[in-house]
Design a protein around this motif. Structure first.
Motif, PDB file in Angstrom:
ATOM      1  N   ARG A 102      46.511  52.145  38.366  1.00 12.92           N
ATOM      2  CA  ARG A 102      46.673  52.750  37.036  1.00 12.92           C
ATOM      3  C   ARG A 102      46.744  51.723  35.914  1.00 12.92           C
ATOM      4  O   ARG A 102      46.620  52.068  34.755  1.00 12.92           O
ATOM      5  CB  ARG A 102      47.926  53.623  37.018  1.00 12.92           C
ATOM      6  N   GLU A 103      46.954  50.455  36.270  1.00 15.36           N
ATOM      7  CA  GLU A 103      47.052  49.391  35.279  1.00 15.36           C
ATOM      8  C   GLU A 103      46.298  48.166  35.778  1.00 15.36           C
ATOM      9  O   GLU A 103      46.125  47.974  36.982  1.00 15.36           O
ATOM     10  CB  GLU A 103      48.519  49.018  35.041  1.00 15.36           C
ATOM     11  N   VAL A 107      40.839  51.613  33.059  1.00 17.45           N
ATOM     12  CA  VAL A 107      42.040  50.818  32.770  1.00 17.45           C
ATOM     13  C   VAL A 107      41.784  49.777  31.677  1.00 17.45           C
ATOM     14  O   VAL A 107      42.737  49.142  31.195  1.00 17.45           O
ATOM     15  CB  VAL A 107      42.581  50.127  34.041  1.00 17.45           C
TER      16      VAL A 107
END
Length: 306
Positions: free
Chosen positions: A133-134, A210
């Motif tokens: 997610r990052e 991202v």
């Protein structure tokens, strides 16, 4: 007597067929030579199945080149390094590319002229099954990109932004943009850099963005031509008409909208209608102008450090 007549007729028929075949071969050779002459005279440009090339496809499909009296031959590739090779070996006069690749070509001895900055942008997209997610979660992960290209520079930017160790992010060179996308959709890799329309196809399958080059204020897309052939006055005239047609295509895309050229995008960029409609909200086209100096310098600085 009847047998003699039949044999004679057969011989004549075979002789006629032989002459016909030889004539066909002669005509075929003439046609090949004619096509070679026409191809040599045309302004050849290497293109990819990406949205930054759409103005060229529109200009060709809607007859803008023809109306301006310029013969343009678009040479289709799916890997940018193949475009580079075509330019280096003089098989094409120009190409749609990115500043990292074009600056490297110049370092290697192929002088280029930048005639237009394109609207290309790249997104770092992670495989939904990897649950990244990052950017900082790319540690010990594989990222698909192409060496010495905008995707390589952007991978470095991602690594630096998250303060990751370079050796802990594994850069996997996948040059063909279609194969790269299929690897993501097939869950064969953790993340990759994609431009449009491959990026929108990944997003439609719920893969996560991202990082976006637009958020970094980077505009690396470019249309470049070899300087050497442009010393010829006829080639220079071709380039001027090429740019006029390019501008007409960009104006038409801006005025009518991307949806009006859905058929062209589907044909050349291999993207379905729903994806085109999605891109119509964000993808804009501007007339030809030189790339920003800050982007050229950014590409040069990255190449120097790598």
């Amino acid at each position: 007597m009847r047998k003699i007549v039949c044999v004679f007729a057969t011989i004549c028929l075979l002789a006629g067929c032989g002459q016909s075949y030889e004539e066909q071969q002669r005509v075929s050779r003439q046609q090949q030579r004619q096509r070679m002459r026409e191809d040599s005279a045309a302004l050849k440009v290497a293109v990819m199945p990406t949205m930054d090339c759409l103005p060229l496809y529109v200009a060709q499909e809607r007859g803008f080149f023809q109306k301006l009296g310029v013969d343009v031959c678009l040479k289709h590739f799916t890997a940018q390094m193949d475009c580079d090779t075509a330019v280096q070996r003089g098989r094409v006069e120009g190409m749609v590319s990115d500043l990292v690749r074009t600056e490297r070509l110049q370092q290697q001895g192929t002088p280029l002229r930048y005639v237009a900055a394109t609207n290309a942008y790249w997104q770092l997209i992670t495989n939904r099954s990897a649950r990244i997610r990052e950017v900082k979660q790319l540690d010990d992960k594989m990222v698909a990109m192409t060496r010495y290209s905008a995707t390589d520079l952007l991978t470095s930017a991602a690594v630096d932004s998250a303060k990751l160790k370079t050796e802990r992010v594994f850069r996997i060179q996948i040059n063909d943009v279609n194969i790269r996308l299929r690897m993501l959709l097939g869950n064969e890799i953790d993340a990759m850099l994609l431009t449009e329309p491959q990026a929108v196809q990944a997003r439609q399958q719920k893969h996560r963005v991202v990082m976006d080059s637009r958020g970094l204020d980077l505009k690396l897309g470019v249309v470049a031509f070899r300087e050497k052939p442009l010393k010829d006055s006829k080639r220079q005239q071709q380039l001027e008409r090429f740019l006029k047609a390019y501008n007409q295509a960009c104006d038409s895309l801006s005025r009518l909208g991307l949806k009006q050229y859905r058929d062209v995008a589907e044909k050349y960029c291999h993207v379905q209608g729903a994806a085109v409609d999605s891109l119509a909200k964000t993808v804009k086209y501007e007339r030809a102008q030189a790339p920003r100096q800050q982007d050229v310098e950014r590409a040069q600085a990255w190449l120097k450090s790598n």
